[in-house]
Write an enzyme that holds these catalytic residues in place. Structure first.
Site, PDB file in Angstrom:
ATOM      1  N   LEU A 230      37.837 -15.697  27.872  1.00 44.76           N
ATOM      2  CA  LEU A 230      36.891 -16.714  28.356  1.00 44.76           C
ATOM      3  C   LEU A 230      35.745 -16.018  29.077  1.00 44.76           C
ATOM      4  O   LEU A 230      36.006 -15.168  29.925  1.00 44.76           O
ATOM      5  CB  LEU A 230      37.549 -17.589  29.424  1.00 44.76           C
ATOM      6  CG  LEU A 230      38.585 -18.627  29.059  1.00 44.76           C
ATOM      7  CD1 LEU A 230      39.120 -19.245  30.335  1.00 44.76           C
ATOM      8  CD2 LEU A 230      37.941 -19.701  28.174  1.00 44.76           C
ATOM      9  N   HIS A 231      34.536 -16.353  28.745  1.00 42.62           N
ATOM     10  CA  HIS A 231      33.427 -15.810  29.547  1.00 42.62           C
ATOM     11  C   HIS A 231      32.162 -16.664  29.490  1.00 42.62           C
ATOM     12  O   HIS A 231      31.211 -16.423  30.218  1.00 42.62           O
ATOM     13  CB  HIS A 231      33.091 -14.373  29.136  1.00 42.62           C
ATOM     14  CG  HIS A 231      32.399 -14.296  27.798  1.00 42.62           C
ATOM     15  ND1 HIS A 231      33.079 -14.414  26.611  1.00 42.62           N
ATOM     16  CD2 HIS A 231      31.092 -14.142  27.479  1.00 42.62           C
ATOM     17  CE1 HIS A 231      32.227 -14.330  25.612  1.00 42.62           C
ATOM     18  NE2 HIS A 231      31.004 -14.170  26.104  1.00 42.62           N
ATOM     19  N   ARG A 232      32.141 -17.693  28.610  1.00 40.99           N
ATOM     20  CA  ARG A 232      30.914 -18.506  28.491  1.00 40.99           C
ATOM     21  C   ARG A 232      30.626 -19.225  29.793  1.00 40.99           C
ATOM     22  O   ARG A 232      31.529 -19.868  30.360  1.00 40.99           O
ATOM     23  CB  ARG A 232      31.070 -19.579  27.430  1.00 40.99           C
ATOM     24  CG  ARG A 232      31.328 -19.090  26.063  1.00 40.99           C
ATOM     25  CD  ARG A 232      30.074 -18.798  25.290  1.00 40.99           C
ATOM     26  NE  ARG A 232      30.469 -18.020  24.128  1.00 40.99           N
ATOM     27  CZ  ARG A 232      29.757 -17.038  23.600  1.00 40.99           C
ATOM     28  NH1 ARG A 232      28.598 -16.695  24.101  1.00 40.99           N
ATOM     29  NH2 ARG A 232      30.188 -16.388  22.555  1.00 40.99           N
ATOM     30  N   ARG A 265      33.089 -11.820  34.867  1.00 40.05           N
ATOM     31  CA  ARG A 265      32.510 -13.110  35.264  1.00 40.05           C
ATOM     32  C   ARG A 265      33.615 -14.155  35.480  1.00 40.05           C
ATOM     33  O   ARG A 265      33.605 -14.897  36.468  1.00 40.05           O
ATOM     34  CB  ARG A 265      31.572 -13.555  34.146  1.00 40.05           C
ATOM     35  CG  ARG A 265      31.159 -14.975  34.224  1.00 40.05           C
ATOM     36  CD  ARG A 265      30.427 -15.409  32.969  1.00 40.05           C
ATOM     37  NE  ARG A 265      29.327 -16.235  33.382  1.00 40.05           N
ATOM     38  CZ  ARG A 265      28.063 -15.894  33.286  1.00 40.05           C
ATOM     39  NH1 ARG A 265      27.725 -14.757  32.753  1.00 40.05           N
ATOM     40  NH2 ARG A 265      27.136 -16.684  33.710  1.00 40.05           N
TER      41      ARG A 265
END
Ligand code: UD1
Length: 413
Positions: A230-232, A265
């Protein structure tokens, strides 16, 4: 070199200077097969002499997101590192543009090659075009239709200004044509990311799986597990959304270990939003450091399913025959829905859980190989550049704007 014995046209014998740009993690595995194919062309003494330079913008700088990949993919060390680092989109893009311009002025490339859709892709394409230097975009024509994604803006803006557009599939070709791009500039070459995967597959699969005890039962036998990335911003920067995804993962964690190599992030947001307890071992979720390329491919290849908001992983799971749940409402890679193992489930808890149940009640899918995803995209790109360069040098003296890549190169092996 003796031009007559090399079979080259003496008028065209000046080397073609290529400048490749990388900036962030998903770029490295795309550039590696192109640089290798250029080296192979030079070694075989093909009709065009190439020189190549690799520029790293420094958008990603952590060892786990950068250096390790160079080692594993056999990429040469960058000739230039712009060291721009993190920042807001405006600041990062502006810093890259400012730092890249003098490199163009001193190296004077004949063609700048940008890949993917990160801020470095657009910034460097803009710089080059404004100096009148031709640009090629690898992975052109991917469209999610979602302008809230920074990558969609980068893709559209890049494709609007470049000279050569290398695409992965027919859907991308059609998107470019709809946007009024000259069909002669569009070259369907296949998927360079899959070149890397197929090239490194045996090495990746034969590694020990990260030595995680969660992946073995009491008798030391492997058990089914899931992998998450996950990083969006749309998923990790909004507390409620990250909580909703974490709740679905905790539900999955009741039936199998969930291995989550965490992007910096996402790790920062989990702590900031007080979600460490949700994304925890007690809930079957194991956070690990971002994995290198080979370890990550190994982890994915042996997984029962993958949940991700990444773009490239939708393609890699397709080739590996691993079910992929994409935690978004759209994808710029619809070919993986049509021909691959990918399903869009969005980011609400119930929809993700329903997607997980559907996958686990199906048998594991077979690997899928969309047309031209065969490990030879890098070579097709080099063939297209050879044809473009031969025509461009014949047209020397013609203003660059007028020779916007009008070379038709057949796709196909
Ligand atoms: C970028 C790309 C995205 C790609 C992703 C792959 C853009 C707009 N986004 O997103 O398309 O899928 O890379 O990972 O170009 N950070 C570190 N170390 C690093 C780099 C970043 O700690 O080496 C942290 C910083 O806090 C930074 C944050 O991660 O602010 C985001 O990094 P950034 O490069 O802005 O975007 P990504 O989310 O990585």
């Amino acid at each position: 070199m003796n031009t007559e014995s090399s079979g080259r046209d003496p008028a065209q014998d000046r080397p073609c200077r290529l400048l490749h740009v990388v900036g962030a993690r998903p770029n490295y595995m795309k550039v590696a097969p192109i640089m290798a194919a250029v080296d192979a062309e030079v070694a075989r003494g093909g009709p065009v002499a190439f020189e190549q330079l690799l520029v790293h913008t420094g958008q990603h700088y952590d060892r786990a997101l950068s250096e390790l990949f160079f080692e594993e993919l056999g990429l040469p060390r960058p000739d230039v590192n712009l060291g721009v680092g993190s920042g807001s989109h405006a600041r990062q893009t502006a810093r890259i543009m400012e730092a890249f311009e003098p490199v163009l002025e001193s190296y004077q490339p004949d063609l700048v090659i940008v890949v993917g859709d990160v801020n470095s892709t657009l910034a460097c394409a803009l710089d080059a075009r404004k100096l009148g230097i031709p640009v090629a975009h690898v992975e052109a024509g991917l469209r999610s239709g979602d302008m809230s994604m920074p990558e969609e803006i980068n893709r559209r803006a890049t494709d609007a200004i470049v000279d050569l557009l290398f695409t992965t599939d027919r859907i991308a070709d059609a998107c470019l044509r709809r946007e009024g791009i000259d069909p002669a500039a569009i070259h369907r070459v296949g998927n360079v990311m899959i070149d890397s995967l197929l090239h490194h597959r045996e090495k990746a699969l034969s590694r020990p799986t990260l030595g995680l005890h969660e992946l073995l039962d009491g008798a030391g036998q492997p058990i089914p597990y899931a992998v998450v990335t996950l990083h969006r911003p749309g998923n990790v920067d909004v507390a409620e959304t990250l909580h909703a995804i974490g709740s679905a993962l905790a539900k999955l964690g009741e039936s199998m270990p969930v291995i989550f190599p965490v992007h910096p992030r996402a790790r920062a947001r989990i702590s900031e939003f007080g979600l460490d307890g949700l994304f925890s071992r007690e809930n079957g979720i194991r956070l690990i450091e971002p994995a290198g390329y080979l370890d990550f491919m190994n982890l994915v290849a042996h997984a029962r399913l993958v949940l991700t908001d990444s773009g490239g992983i939708q393609e890699e799971t397709t080739i590996l025959g691993v079910p992929c749940l994409t935690l978004r409402d759209n994808t710029e890679r619809p070919i993986t829905l049509e021909q691959g193992t990918n399903r869009l489930v969005g980011n609400r808890t119930e929809a993700i859980v329903a997607g997980i149940e559907a996958v686990l009640s199906d048998r594991a899918p077979d690997p899928c190989f969309p047309e031209l995803w065969d490990g030879h995209a890098g070579e097709r790109i080099v063939r297209a550049i050879v044809a473009w360069w031969s025509q461009a040098t014949r047209a020397e003296g013609v203003p660059q704007a007028e020779r916007r890549a009008s070379v038709g190169v057949e796709s196909g092996a």
